[in-house]
Design an enzyme around this catalytic site. Structure first.
Site, mmCIF file in Angstrom:
data_model
loop_
_atom_site.group_PDB
_atom_site.id
_atom_site.type_symbol
_atom_site.label_atom_id
_atom_site.label_comp_id
_atom_site.label_asym_id
_atom_site.label_seq_id
_atom_site.Cartn_x
_atom_site.Cartn_y
_atom_site.Cartn_z
ATOM 1 N N THR A 389 0.912 -1.161 0.000
ATOM 2 C CA THR A 389 0.000 0.000 0.000
ATOM 3 C C THR A 389 0.940 1.197 0.000
ATOM 4 O O THR A 389 2.121 1.056 0.337
ATOM 5 C CB THR A 389 -0.940 0.028 1.231
ATOM 6 O OG1 THR A 389 -1.811 -1.094 1.145
ATOM 7 C CG2 THR A 389 -1.785 1.298 1.347
ATOM 8 N N SER A 461 -8.576 1.227 6.424
ATOM 9 C CA SER A 461 -7.925 2.033 7.473
ATOM 10 C C SER A 461 -7.134 3.190 6.862
ATOM 11 O O SER A 461 -6.514 3.967 7.595
ATOM 12 C CB SER A 461 -6.958 1.165 8.280
ATOM 13 O OG SER A 461 -7.645 0.108 8.884
HETATM 14 O O1 DON Z 1 -7.623 -0.471 3.093
HETATM 15 C C1 DON Z 1 -6.959 -0.951 4.000
HETATM 16 O O2 DON Z 1 -7.040 -0.616 5.166
HETATM 17 C C2 DON Z 1 -5.929 -2.014 3.652
HETATM 18 N N1 DON Z 1 -6.280 -2.677 2.440
HETATM 19 C C3 DON Z 1 -4.608 -1.342 3.580
HETATM 20 C C4 DON Z 1 -3.523 -2.342 3.442
HETATM 21 C C5 DON Z 1 -2.206 -1.827 3.827
HETATM 22 O O3 DON Z 1 -2.007 -0.725 4.262
HETATM 23 C C6 DON Z 1 -1.171 -2.846 3.629
HETATM 24 N N2 DON Z 1 0.085 -2.488 4.033
HETATM 25 N N3 DON Z 1 0.711 -1.648 4.293
#
Ligand code: DON
Length: 583
Positions: A389, A461
């Site tokens: 992300t 999140s």
């Molecule tokens: O939308 C979300 O909260 C998650 N899909 C975000 C994933 C994430 O931040 C992964 N790693 N850093």
């Protein structure tokens, strides 16, 4: 220095010096070229434009587009698309995200919700077998894990509604990077190594990201001509160039060939949503952040409102952390109980972020004792982290600004590149709660509010945020799964307690986290002294040191007095290696 130590671990000695030189030259020239003509109308119009992002080539893409006359919104398109090419494990055209916008001309602020949606044929039991047993892997890998992408629609919307340049032009840097290729870096190799079996799962993904089936060597040049073609079609035709026509046909056919449930209607019906940001104040700071379907705004607002009821300012470091942890515990508890896509479920948002409610919650906090999470009520949620992300922050010389957090969820998403589109699909369906009590990738077990439904957006999140006061504006965000919210909170606290705003300090500070369940404080392996840990333990907290640091925060501070725009990259991430002046 810690940073030096970390760089030595992650970067070959020659690459460090070379990259520093390249980026110093790049940033200096970009800053000089963009320094002229700062708008006088808005006091927060900086002397120079700035971009903070997780990859130097994405920073360059954003700066190039502003040099060519684009504004911060065009730059956001360029940065997002470039990240899709150079950080394919983190975000991309097969994923989604949120953009928080501030328009300088009239102060208009909005959240662009480009979050993925569940396919129309999805249903709440789709990851349960005939006996009702959850098949968690189905929501993580393969075609059934993929929700309908939102990023292409988000980029088309941003360019059309807010940009100055045609979408085609803002996508050019990314198209070039995909077409001509770029040298992969250590982070790419680390992410590929971590998920090698996934990269070998289908011929399409293997042929793009591996070198004849093998792990590429350092400095391997990765080109993605099919992705370049898809980006060009999006640039030429806009929204319908991705959600209709041959690209859509290719995506749907490939997903169905791999056993997925997408239909042409899923793509035809996808649309972004404009949502009012969540706003609240804390300690004289005006905070503007995301609304549902991100849980970030509600959870941050509640945690800060609770903290505001407590004597956190006069507390010493450990006592303050105790207060922060107790505020987070309660806010994450409510995240699990109440939050979901507000287009589908009714969420008592106004009440959750009200000061009255925070006062009620704060009254249950003891100064000298941890509250066991089990005492709050039925245990519903466990969340966890990750570092795939991506987040970027942009400001232009008019004072337009964007905070964007983008994702395909897990590293390399669902592990499927759809046919010849070059588009790597997300596994964002895992952000739904598939069944009560069944944890997802981040250990999350959700409530009814976040159950799967056709066309619904999974709870997120991701928390792109603006923080303002008389000193200036801080634009920030980070990846990190459930820890995103506590990271943003800690950076804002750092900004609140130090009279001298320093975005480098705010993104670097050691991190701790509590998310209601598991009932423990997680801390990074460096940065906390034994007395701090002992004090928290003496109050009944379990303190758990996590093996690896987390997050990759990208922030910009625009100083109201000097007019300087100062970008800061998390030293835990990639761009920090290339910051001028960092050794
Ligand atoms: O939308 C979300 O909260 C998650 N899909 C975000 C994933 C994430 O931040 C992964 N790693 N850093």
């Amino acid at each position: 220095m810690k940073l030096n130590h970390w760089i030595r671990q992650q970067c070959l000695p020659t690459c460090h010096a070379r990259l520093l030189r390249q980026t110093t030259a790049l940033l200096l020239s970009a800053l000089l070229a963009l320094s002229a003509g700062a708008g006088a109308a808005d006091k927060l119009a900086p002397k120079q434009a700035a971009v903070a992002a997780a990859h130097p080539m994405a920073i360059q893409a954003g700066m190039d587009i502003m040099q060519r006359g684009g504004n911060a919104f065009d730059a956001a398109v360029a940065v997002s698309a470039a990240l899709a090419v150079v950080e394919p494990y983190s975000s991309g055209m097969g994923g989604g995200g949120f953009f928080l916008l501030h328009r300088a001309s009239d102060g208009f602020e909005v959240m662009i919700d480009a979050r993925e949606k569940a396919p129309l044929a999805a249903n709440r039991d789709m990851y349960l077998d005939a006996d009702g047993k959850p098949q968690a892997q189905l929501a993580l890998e393969g075609a059934k894990a993929a929700a309908i992408p939102g990023l292409p629609a988000g980029l088309a919307w941003l360019a059309q509604r807010y940009g100055r340049l045609p979408l085609r032009e803002a996508l050019q840097p990314a198209i070039r990077l995909a077409q001509k290729g770029f040298e992969i870096d250590e982070r790419f190799l680390a992410m590929a190594t971590m998920k090698l079996p996934l990269l070998r799962k289908s011929p399409e993904i293997e042929s793009i990201f591996l070198d004849s089936g093998q792990m590429p060597k350092p400095r391997y040049r990765l080109s993605q001509p099919e992705l370049a073609q898809t980006l060009s079609t999006l640039g030429d035709e806009g929204h319908k160039g991705f959600y209709g026509g041959h690209v859509a046909l290719r995506l749907v056919k490939s997903v169905r060939d791999y056993g997925g449930i997408w239909q042409m209607d899923d793509l035809a019906q996808y649309h972004v949503a404009e949502r009012a940001p969540v706003r609240f104040e804390f300690d004289g700071l005006r905070i503007t952040t995301v609304n549902l379907p991100s849980s970030g705004g509600a959870t941050l607002a509640q945690a800060f409102n609770i903290l505001a009821q407590l004597p956190w300012r006069e507390a010493d470091a450990a006592q303050r952390s105790h207060f922060v942890v107790e505020a987070l515990r309660r806010a994450y508890h409510d995240r699990a109980r109440y939050l979901g896509d507000s287009d589908f479920v009714s969420v008592p948002l106004a009440e959750l972020i009200s000061t009255d409610y925070a006062a009620q919650r704060a009254r249950t906090i003891k100064e000298d004792r941890a509250t066991p999470s089990a005492d709050l009520s039925t245990a519903l949620a466990q969340l966890n982290q990750g570092d795939h992300t991506t987040h970027f922050s942009v400001v232009d010389t008019q004072g337009n600004r964007v905070a964007g957090t983008l994702s395909i969820n897990g590293p390399w998403g669902a592990g499927i590149v759809a046919g010849t589109s070059g588009v790597l699909l997300n596994n964002e369906m895992d952000d739904f709660s598939m069944s009560p009590g069944v944890p997802n990738l981040y250990g999350l077990v959700g409530s009814e509010a976040n159950a799967i439904a056709p066309g619904k957006r999974p709870l997120s999140s991701m928390s792109p945020t603006f923080v303002e006061d008389e000193r200036g504006v801080l634009i920030l965000g980070t990846p990190g799964g459930s820890r995103i919210i506590s990271m943003v909170l800690l950076a804002i606290l750092d900004h609140a307690v130090n009279a001298d705003p320093n975005p480098e300090r705010s993104v670097s500070a050691a991190r701790y986290h509590h998310q209601y369940l598991p009932d423990r404080i997680e801390i990074e392996p460096e940065g906390f002294d034994a007395a701090w840990v002992d004090t928290l333990k003496s109050k009944g907290h379990e303190v758990h040191t996590v093996e690896r640091k987390w997050g990759n925060m990208q922030a910009i501070f625009v100083d109201r007095r000097s007019g300087e725009a100062r970008a800061a990259n998390d030293p835990r991430g990639m761009s920090a290696w290339r910051q001028p002046g960092r050794q």
